[in-house]
Write a protein that holds these residues in place. Structure first.
Motif, PDB file in Angstrom:
ATOM      1  N   UNK A   1      98.767  55.230 -13.819  1.00 54.31           N
ATOM      2  CA  UNK A   1      97.354  54.837 -13.888  1.00 54.31           C
ATOM      3  C   UNK A   1      96.895  55.307 -13.275  1.00 54.31           C
ATOM      4  N   UNK A   2      95.067  56.080 -12.920  1.00 52.77           N
ATOM      5  CA  UNK A   2      94.550  56.625 -11.628  1.00 52.77           C
ATOM      6  C   UNK A   2      93.355  57.045 -12.487  1.00 52.77           C
ATOM      7  N   UNK A   3      92.321  55.484 -12.277  1.00 51.28           N
ATOM      8  CA  UNK A   3      90.873  55.333 -12.104  1.00 51.28           C
ATOM      9  C   UNK A   3      89.752  55.381 -11.783  1.00 51.28           C
ATOM     10  N   UNK A   4      88.823  56.241 -11.090  1.00 47.24           N
ATOM     11  CA  UNK A   4      87.632  56.456  -9.994  1.00 47.24           C
ATOM     12  C   UNK A   4      86.616  55.811 -10.917  1.00 47.24           C
TER      13      UNK A   4
ATOM     14  N   UNK B   1      87.682  61.139 -19.562  1.00 45.60           N
ATOM     15  CA  UNK B   1      86.196  61.116 -18.745  1.00 45.60           C
ATOM     16  C   UNK B   1      85.003  60.324 -19.528  1.00 45.60           C
ATOM     17  N   UNK B   2      83.852  59.052 -19.072  1.00 49.35           N
ATOM     18  CA  UNK B   2      82.803  58.362 -19.526  1.00 49.35           C
ATOM     19  C   UNK B   2      81.660  59.066 -18.509  1.00 49.35           C
ATOM     20  N   UNK B   3      80.813  59.254 -19.332  1.00 49.01           N
ATOM     21  CA  UNK B   3      79.177  59.513 -18.545  1.00 49.01           C
ATOM     22  C   UNK B   3      78.088  59.294 -19.133  1.00 49.01           C
ATOM     23  N   UNK B   4      76.910  58.949 -18.064  1.00 46.85           N
ATOM     24  CA  UNK B   4      76.263  58.633 -19.116  1.00 46.85           C
ATOM     25  C   UNK B   4      75.214  59.486 -17.837  1.00 46.85           C
ATOM     26  N   UNK B   5      74.001  60.198 -18.439  1.00 50.00           N
ATOM     27  CA  UNK B   5      73.006  61.310 -18.185  1.00 50.00           C
ATOM     28  C   UNK B   5      72.085  60.715 -17.637  1.00 50.00           C
ATOM     29  N   UNK B   6      70.642  60.933 -17.385  1.00 47.72           N
ATOM     30  CA  UNK B   6      70.265  60.655 -16.438  1.00 47.72           C
ATOM     31  C   UNK B   6      68.457  60.049 -17.916  1.00 47.72           C
ATOM     32  N   UNK B   7      68.932  60.673 -18.868  1.00 48.40           N
ATOM     33  CA  UNK B   7      68.895  60.440 -20.198  1.00 48.40           C
ATOM     34  C   UNK B   7      69.445  58.578 -20.608  1.00 48.40           C
ATOM     35  N   UNK B   8      70.299  58.029 -20.000  1.00 48.79           N
ATOM     36  CA  UNK B   8      70.772  57.268 -21.047  1.00 48.79           C
ATOM     37  C   UNK B   8      72.074  57.102 -21.759  1.00 48.79           C
TER      38      UNK B   8
ATOM     39  N   UNK C   1      90.414  71.164 -12.647  1.00 53.03           N
ATOM     40  CA  UNK C   1      89.358  72.075 -12.225  1.00 53.03           C
ATOM     41  C   UNK C   1      87.813  71.309 -12.448  1.00 53.03           C
ATOM     42  N   UNK C   2      87.958  71.302 -13.950  1.00 51.04           N
ATOM     43  CA  UNK C   2      86.766  70.998 -15.229  1.00 51.04           C
ATOM     44  C   UNK C   2      85.737  69.342 -14.223  1.00 51.04           C
ATOM     45  N   UNK C   3      87.331  68.483 -13.925  1.00 50.42           N
ATOM     46  CA  UNK C   3      86.531  67.484 -13.417  1.00 50.42           C
ATOM     47  C   UNK C   3      86.208  67.053 -12.565  1.00 50.42           C
ATOM     48  N   UNK C   4      87.193  68.020 -11.225  1.00 58.17           N
ATOM     49  CA  UNK C   4      86.848  68.327 -10.122  1.00 58.17           C
ATOM     50  C   UNK C   4      85.320  68.804  -9.984  1.00 58.17           C
ATOM     51  N   UNK C   5      85.191  69.640 -10.346  1.00 54.69           N
ATOM     52  CA  UNK C   5      83.753  70.213 -10.503  1.00 54.69           C
ATOM     53  C   UNK C   5      82.382  69.380 -11.039  1.00 54.69           C
ATOM     54  N   UNK C   6      83.238  68.522 -12.140  1.00 55.29           N
ATOM     55  CA  UNK C   6      82.132  67.919 -12.126  1.00 55.29           C
ATOM     56  C   UNK C   6      81.367  66.796 -11.279  1.00 55.29           C
ATOM     57  N   UNK C   7      82.938  65.932 -10.782  1.00 54.25           N
ATOM     58  CA  UNK C   7      82.694  65.507  -9.674  1.00 54.25           C
ATOM     59  C   UNK C   7      81.734  65.671  -8.277  1.00 54.25           C
ATOM     60  N   UNK C   8      82.069  66.571  -7.702  1.00 58.06           N
ATOM     61  CA  UNK C   8      81.335  67.290  -6.975  1.00 58.06           C
ATOM     62  C   UNK C   8      79.684  67.362  -6.997  1.00 58.06           C
ATOM     63  N   UNK C   9      79.745  68.201  -8.362  1.00 62.95           N
ATOM     64  CA  UNK C   9      78.510  68.791  -8.594  1.00 62.95           C
ATOM     65  C   UNK C   9      77.738  67.244  -9.077  1.00 62.95           C
ATOM     66  N   UNK C  10      78.113  66.632  -9.320  1.00 65.44           N
ATOM     67  CA  UNK C  10      77.244  64.840  -9.582  1.00 65.44           C
ATOM     68  C   UNK C  10      77.936  63.863  -8.634  1.00 65.44           C
ATOM     69  N   UNK C  11      77.368  64.175  -7.353  1.00 58.91           N
ATOM     70  CA  UNK C  11      77.573  62.968  -6.929  1.00 58.91           C
ATOM     71  C   UNK C  11      77.145  63.141  -5.943  1.00 58.91           C
TER      72      UNK C  11
END
Length: 69
Positions: free
Chosen positions: A8-11, A33-40, A59-69
């Motif tokens: 189990x890996x959790x970030x 993946x559970x995410x919250x945007x700027x409008x909550x 690839x999809x998840x790593x792209x999301x992490x890079x774009x949102x970090x």
């Protein structure tokens, strides 16, 4: 490893959390993946991992992490 001997890996990040559970039988593995945007607004994306989908999901998840970090 958990009680089922799965890995189990959790970030957790400020606005999102990513997790993977890798089972001995690949078809029993999953991701999420559970995410919250700027409008909550909260969104989730979960699913089963398969040998065919591994690369595109990671690839999809790593792209999301890079774009949102």
């Amino acid at each position: 490893m958990d009680e089922d001997e799965a890995i189990v890996l959790n970030w957790a990040y400020a606005n999102f959390r990513i997790y993977f559970t890798f089972e001995k039988v690949i078809e029993n593995s999953y991701y999420g993946i559970v995410a919250q945007d700027t409008e909550e607004t909260v969104f989730t994306n979960v699913g089963k991992l398969t040998e065919i989908k591994y690369s595109s999901i990671i690839d999809m998840i790593l792209t999301y992490v890079i774009d949102n970090s």
